[in-house]
Design an enzyme around this catalytic site. Structure first.
Site, PDB file in Angstrom:
ATOM      1  N   ARG A 137       1.795   6.237  17.254  1.00  0.00           N
ATOM      2  CA  ARG A 137       0.366   6.523  17.112  1.00  0.00           C
ATOM      3  C   ARG A 137      -0.430   6.041  18.471  1.00  0.00           C
ATOM      4  NH1 ARG A 137      -0.928   6.216  10.728  1.00  0.00           N
ATOM      5  NH2 ARG A 137       0.979   6.473   9.871  1.00  0.00           N
ATOM      6  N   ARG A 189       0.939  11.158  12.380  1.00  0.00           N
ATOM      7  CA  ARG A 189       1.622  10.259  11.336  1.00  0.00           C
ATOM      8  C   ARG A 189       2.536   9.571  12.572  1.00  0.00           C
ATOM      9  NH1 ARG A 189       5.556  12.203   7.464  1.00  0.00           N
ATOM     10  NH2 ARG A 189       5.786  10.146   7.365  1.00  0.00           N
ATOM     11  N   LYS A 227       0.758  -1.151   0.129  1.00  0.00           N
ATOM     12  CA  LYS A 227      -0.021  -0.115   0.002  1.00  0.00           C
ATOM     13  C   LYS A 227       0.836   1.286  -0.031  1.00  0.00           C
ATOM     14  CE  LYS A 227      -0.717   0.619   5.000  1.00  0.00           C
ATOM     15  NZ  LYS A 227       0.021   1.849   5.061  1.00  0.00           N
ATOM     16  N   ASP A 228       2.138   1.293   0.176  1.00  0.00           N
ATOM     17  CA  ASP A 228       2.988   2.183   0.360  1.00  0.00           C
ATOM     18  C   ASP A 228       3.692   2.398  -0.939  1.00  0.00           C
ATOM     19  OD1 ASP A 228       2.349   2.906   2.889  1.00  0.00           O
ATOM     20  OD2 ASP A 228       4.177   1.561   3.793  1.00  0.00           O
ATOM     21  N   CYS A 278      -1.104  10.504  -2.641  1.00  0.00           N
ATOM     22  CA  CYS A 278      -1.309  10.816  -1.359  1.00  0.00           C
ATOM     23  C   CYS A 278      -2.430  12.106  -1.426  1.00  0.00           C
ATOM     24  CB  CYS A 278      -0.097  11.163  -0.392  1.00  0.00           C
ATOM     25  SG  CYS A 278       0.821   9.799   0.082  1.00  0.00           S
ATOM     26  N   ARG A 327      -7.478   8.876   2.517  1.00  0.00           N
ATOM     27  CA  ARG A 327      -8.575   7.892   2.426  1.00  0.00           C
ATOM     28  C   ARG A 327      -9.235   7.574   3.623  1.00  0.00           C
ATOM     29  NH1 ARG A 327      -8.998   2.805   3.678  1.00  0.00           N
ATOM     30  NH2 ARG A 327      -6.836   2.860   4.354  1.00  0.00           N
ATOM     31  N   ARG A 328      -8.669   7.249   4.820  1.00  0.00           N
ATOM     32  CA  ARG A 328      -9.359   7.001   5.738  1.00  0.00           C
ATOM     33  C   ARG A 328      -9.985   8.180   6.441  1.00  0.00           C
ATOM     34  NH1 ARG A 328      -3.947   3.779   7.917  1.00  0.00           N
ATOM     35  NH2 ARG A 328      -4.631   1.759   7.393  1.00  0.00           N
TER      36      ARG A 328
END
Length: 322
Positions: free
Chosen positions: A166, A160, A94-95, A252, A142-143
């Site tokens: 987190r 981040r 996904k990165d 992004c 997206r989230r």
């Protein structure tokens, strides 16, 4: 033991990346001829792990879109690949940007972990249960957009950092809830922290989420050890998802979700893009029956088609203004 020269594995230096790369290190060493149950030293000799600090790891106080996008998690690693300092790199798929530098290829994808987004909170069981105006921590556009689509009253807190960072910010009360990839939590042994999951059909995860990928130089793409660690079903599914990513010019600055599911020869897929505030959502569903001739190309074609349809409908609305 194989006489194959050691395969030097490059990876980000974060705790999660090293955990994920360690899993692949053992798989690669086994594919090179190191027997099951071999010592850590034998595994390291066959497939040494080389941590590389990336720009994305160094800069933690801004969104990726403000400092150069996803490529900041791969730039230094890909330079080491092209320079011959490492032989392959292990990434979270996904990165990975939609396009790679010339001379490099995503050569193998092992079995996928849980692709869902995990909801973690001390004040609610589900996203929908958060108090009005609650603070949701995420650095993912997206989230953010998917959460605001369901709960436009939420306050988004830019969060981040690695998983531990987190979680620590959640504990300090900097957010009332956070969203993380379940796959990363599982690989760190933290899967029990999840309170619930976002429905992957209602809120599709990032293209490739839950999957690892091995990147190599183009000339090394057909090495036998790569074929030994790859999973056909995962490779087909993520080919469709990355096809959608490519069609949507994913970065992004775009809130994109894609989920492909393979059942025998039948692949079904959901692709969506949202405006950054979540107010508008553009979605397509599709399916295809794979012929068996070139399943990866056929799956990618489905993703490209659905992604192009979403892009045509959403237009510039799905792009975050520069």
């Amino acid at each position: 033991m194989s006489r194959q020269p050691p395969i030097r594995i490059g990876a980000r230096g974060s705790k999660l990346s090293l955990a994920q790369s360690g899993l692949m290190q053992a798989r690669i060493a086994h594919a090179l001829g190191v027997p099951t149950g071999a010592s850590k030293e034998e595994i390291e000799a066959a497939a040494p792990l080389i941590p590389i600090v990336t720009s994305g790891d160094r800069i933690q106080d801004r969104r990726l879109m403000e400092i150069g996008g996803k490529g900041l998690f791969t730039k230094e690693i890909e330079e080491a690949l092209l320079d011959g300092r490492i032989d392959c790199a292990v990434h979270s798929l996904k990165d990975m940007p939609a396009q790679l530098p010339p001379g490099l290829i995503l050569a193998a994808t092992p079995e996928r972990e849980d692709p869902r987004d995990a909801f973690i909170s001390h004040v609610a069981q589900r996203l929908e249960d958060l108090p009005k105006g609650a603070r949701l921590g995420t650095a993912s556009l997206r989230r953010q957009a998917q959460a605001l689509h369901v709960r436009p009253d939420l306050e988004i807190v830019m969060l981040r950092g690695n998983v531990d960072t987190r979680l620590a910010k959640l504990e300090r009360g900097e957010a009332d809830a956070i969203l993380l990839a379940q796959s990363g939590l599982n690989r760190l042994g933290l899967g029990h922290l999840t309170r619930s999951w976002l429905d992957p059909d209602a809120a599709p995860p990032a293209p490739g989420q839950g999957a690892l990928v091995i990147e190599t130089r183009l000339e090394d793409a057909h090495a036998p050890w790569l074929q030994a660690v790859s999973c056909r079903e995962t490779t087909i599914a993520v080919a469709a998802e990355r096809g959608a990513l490519y069609a949507l010019e994913g970065s992004c600055r775009t809130a994109i979700g894609a989920r492909a599911v393979l059942d025998g020869a039948r692949i079904t897929m959901i692709v969506e893009a949202l405006t950054p505030d979540g107010a508008q959502r553009f979605r397509r569903h599709g399916e295809a029956t794979l012929s068996g001739d070139n399943d990866i190309a056929e799956a990618r074609k489905l993703g490209l088609k659905l992604g192009a349809e979403v892009r045509a409908e959403g237009g510039d609305a799905i792009l975050l203004p520069e």
